[in-house]
Design a protein around this motif. Structure first.
Motif, mmCIF file in Angstrom:
data_model
loop_
_atom_site.group_PDB
_atom_site.id
_atom_site.type_symbol
_atom_site.label_atom_id
_atom_site.label_comp_id
_atom_site.label_asym_id
_atom_site.label_seq_id
_atom_site.Cartn_x
_atom_site.Cartn_y
_atom_site.Cartn_z
ATOM 1 N N LYS A 40 0.846 -1.189 0.000
ATOM 2 C CA LYS A 40 0.000 0.000 0.000
ATOM 3 C C LYS A 40 0.885 1.244 0.000
ATOM 4 O O LYS A 40 1.619 1.501 0.951
ATOM 5 C CB LYS A 40 -0.920 0.012 1.226
ATOM 6 N N LEU A 41 0.822 2.015 -1.077
ATOM 7 C CA LEU A 41 1.617 3.228 -1.224
ATOM 8 C C LEU A 41 0.759 4.459 -0.979
ATOM 9 O O LEU A 41 -0.321 4.602 -1.556
ATOM 10 C CB LEU A 41 2.210 3.299 -2.637
ATOM 11 N N THR A 42 1.229 5.360 -0.106
ATOM 12 C CA THR A 42 0.593 6.661 0.087
ATOM 13 C C THR A 42 1.673 7.738 0.041
ATOM 14 O O THR A 42 2.859 7.444 0.233
ATOM 15 C CB THR A 42 -0.164 6.750 1.422
ATOM 16 N N PHE A 43 1.255 8.972 -0.200
ATOM 17 C CA PHE A 43 2.239 10.048 -0.313
ATOM 18 C C PHE A 43 1.588 11.381 0.025
ATOM 19 O O PHE A 43 0.360 11.534 -0.038
ATOM 20 C CB PHE A 43 2.840 10.087 -1.725
ATOM 21 N N GLU A 44 2.439 12.356 0.395
ATOM 22 C CA GLU A 44 1.956 13.702 0.702
ATOM 23 C C GLU A 44 3.050 14.723 0.392
ATOM 24 O O GLU A 44 4.236 14.474 0.619
ATOM 25 C CB GLU A 44 1.551 13.817 2.171
ATOM 26 N N PRO A 45 2.663 15.905 -0.124
ATOM 27 C CA PRO A 45 3.650 16.950 -0.400
ATOM 28 C C PRO A 45 4.117 17.616 0.887
ATOM 29 O O PRO A 45 3.396 17.657 1.890
ATOM 30 C CB PRO A 45 2.878 17.931 -1.285
ATOM 31 N N TYR A 46 5.334 18.136 0.849
ATOM 32 C CA TYR A 46 5.926 18.792 2.018
ATOM 33 C C TYR A 46 6.960 19.783 1.505
ATOM 34 O O TYR A 46 7.674 19.491 0.536
ATOM 35 C CB TYR A 46 6.589 17.736 2.910
ATOM 36 N N ASP A 47 7.030 20.952 2.106
ATOM 37 C CA ASP A 47 7.992 21.978 1.685
ATOM 38 C C ASP A 47 9.072 22.142 2.743
ATOM 39 O O ASP A 47 8.772 22.434 3.911
ATOM 40 C CB ASP A 47 7.287 23.319 1.455
ATOM 41 N N ASN A 103 0.578 0.990 -9.440
ATOM 42 C CA ASN A 103 -0.258 -0.038 -8.809
ATOM 43 C C ASN A 103 0.638 -0.993 -8.029
ATOM 44 O O ASN A 103 0.968 -2.082 -8.498
ATOM 45 C CB ASN A 103 -1.077 -0.792 -9.861
ATOM 46 N N LEU A 104 1.053 -0.582 -6.837
ATOM 47 C CA LEU A 104 1.894 -1.462 -6.017
ATOM 48 C C LEU A 104 1.087 -2.561 -5.364
ATOM 49 O O LEU A 104 1.654 -3.537 -4.866
ATOM 50 C CB LEU A 104 2.630 -0.651 -4.957
#
Length: 375
Positions: A40-47, A103-104
């Motif tokens: 299960k792959l998740t991601f979020e932007p960060y500066d 699609n992991l």
């Protein structure tokens, strides 16, 4: 996850004579142990917020956009990161587009790393930092399942890590002196050149410290003869090597400069991936390998082996990054002659804690995966 299954996974990682099993060997002993659940792959932007304005030969910035990734599997979580300084051509938007299309979930065995990472690379051209973010998270995940750090899985000795340099960006003399003071714990300074005041930069630093210096020109010089004169001057000032002095497409000029230079000439922007290593012999004295350029830890490992086979020296470098990507790169540091892993030291909002610099030296701890934790 049941205690019996967790213990099986950990114990399987300890069955070889040397105490550490390679991933493919572990996988061969675990077939049928995982159910049909996929990654299960998740991601979020960060500066990232920089402590100082960061100025190179052709650009300045106060922030760096990154994408933080996470892969979950059977109660384990691996963390990754894509750092995307604007000049590289990737962004949070392009990374999100690439990661969303993956699609992991089709992969139910994280130890089939070659298969998974080949799928990532073939999913779309480019996107090397986005690919690195998944590669790092997958390595972190598998290392945690094995309950071993990657430097041990690869068989590296942690005491062989080099000192890391601390980067001094192009700036006014008073700010440069302030940056040198902040770099007091570090034994080597990396000086960004390629602007109109190169000699002033070096002289300013030399007015407050006699530490060894290395120089990164970021393609900022244009004439090979003038570059050679500058390299001779830099040698007199205690500089140890010069990184990417001329534009990356000037292969013949770099070969000429390397042949005549009293200092090692290191390729950076000209060396992106594994395919660039073979042709660098005779052009450069060494190469700078960065996870964000080469799609991550797996390819970086291959690049180191090929570089040494071609008598090229190796630097492990970085972008402006959190402790996640820095700790991932640090797993490879025992195989490098030089390290420039200070990207996390240049920011004020690091969401992770990982590898430490002790008395100027990269220090690896016996923590599984890439050795980080969220703070």
């Amino acid at each position: 996850m049941s205690t019996d299954r967790r213990n099986f996974i950990k114990n399987t990682a300890l069955f070889t004579a040397g105490g550490i099993a390679l991933p493919h060997l572990i996988y061969s002993n675990m077939k049928g142990k995982f159910p049909g659940q996929g990654l299960k792959l998740t991601f979020e932007p960060y500066d990232l917020q920089l402590k100082h304005v960061f100025t190179l030969a052709n650009s300045s910035r106060t922030t760096t956009p990154v994408m933080l990734t996470k892969i979950e599997f059977e109660g384990f979580t691996g963390y990754g990161e894509a750092s995307m300084p604007p000049y590289l051509g990737e962004s949070q938007k392009t990374a999100a587009r690439y990661l969303t299309a993956l699609n992991l979930g089709q992969f139910t065995d994280p130890f089939r790393m070659d298969e998974i990472l080949e799928y990532l690379d073939e999913a779309a051209p480019g996107n090397t930092a986005a690919k690195a973010s998944v590669d790092i998270a997958l390595h972190d995940l598998v290392g945690k399942i094995m309950d071993q750090p990657w430097y041990k899985i690869w068989g590296f000795s942690p005491e062989n890590t080099p000192n890391t340099s601390f980067t001094i960006g192009i700036d006014k003399p008073d700010v440069v002196k302030q940056k040198v003071e902040e770099a007091a714990p570090y034994k080597i300074l990396k000086v960004k050149l390629g602007g109109p005041n190169d000699k002033e930069m070096v002289e300013t630093i030399r007015s407050v410290t006699n530490k060894p210096l290395c120089v990164d020109v970021n393609q900022g010089w244009d004439n090979k003869e003038e570059a050679l004169e500058m390299v001779h001057w830099l040698k007199e000032k205690g500089v140890e090597f010069v990184e990417q002095p001329l534009p990356k497409n000037r292969k013949d000029d770099h070969a000429w400069l390397t042949e005549h230079s009293p200092l090692p000439i290191i390729g950076d922007e000209a060396i992106q991936r594994l395919c660039d290593v073979q042709g660098s012999s005779g052009v450069y004295s060494g190469i700078n390998i960065k996870l964000m350029k080469c799609t991550g830890m797996r390819e970086a490992h291959k690049m180191i082996n090929l570089a040494h086979a071609n008598h090229l020296r190796v630097m492990i470098g970085c972008m402006t990054e959190t402790s996640c990507a820095i700790s991932a790169a640090a797993q490879l540091a025992p195989q490098a002659e030089w390290a420039d892993l200070d990207g996390n030291l240049l920011i004020s909002n690091d969401p992770y804690e990982g590898v430490k610099i002790v008395d100027g030296k990269i220090t690896l701890f016996d923590k599984p995966g890439i050795g980080i934790r969220k703070v």
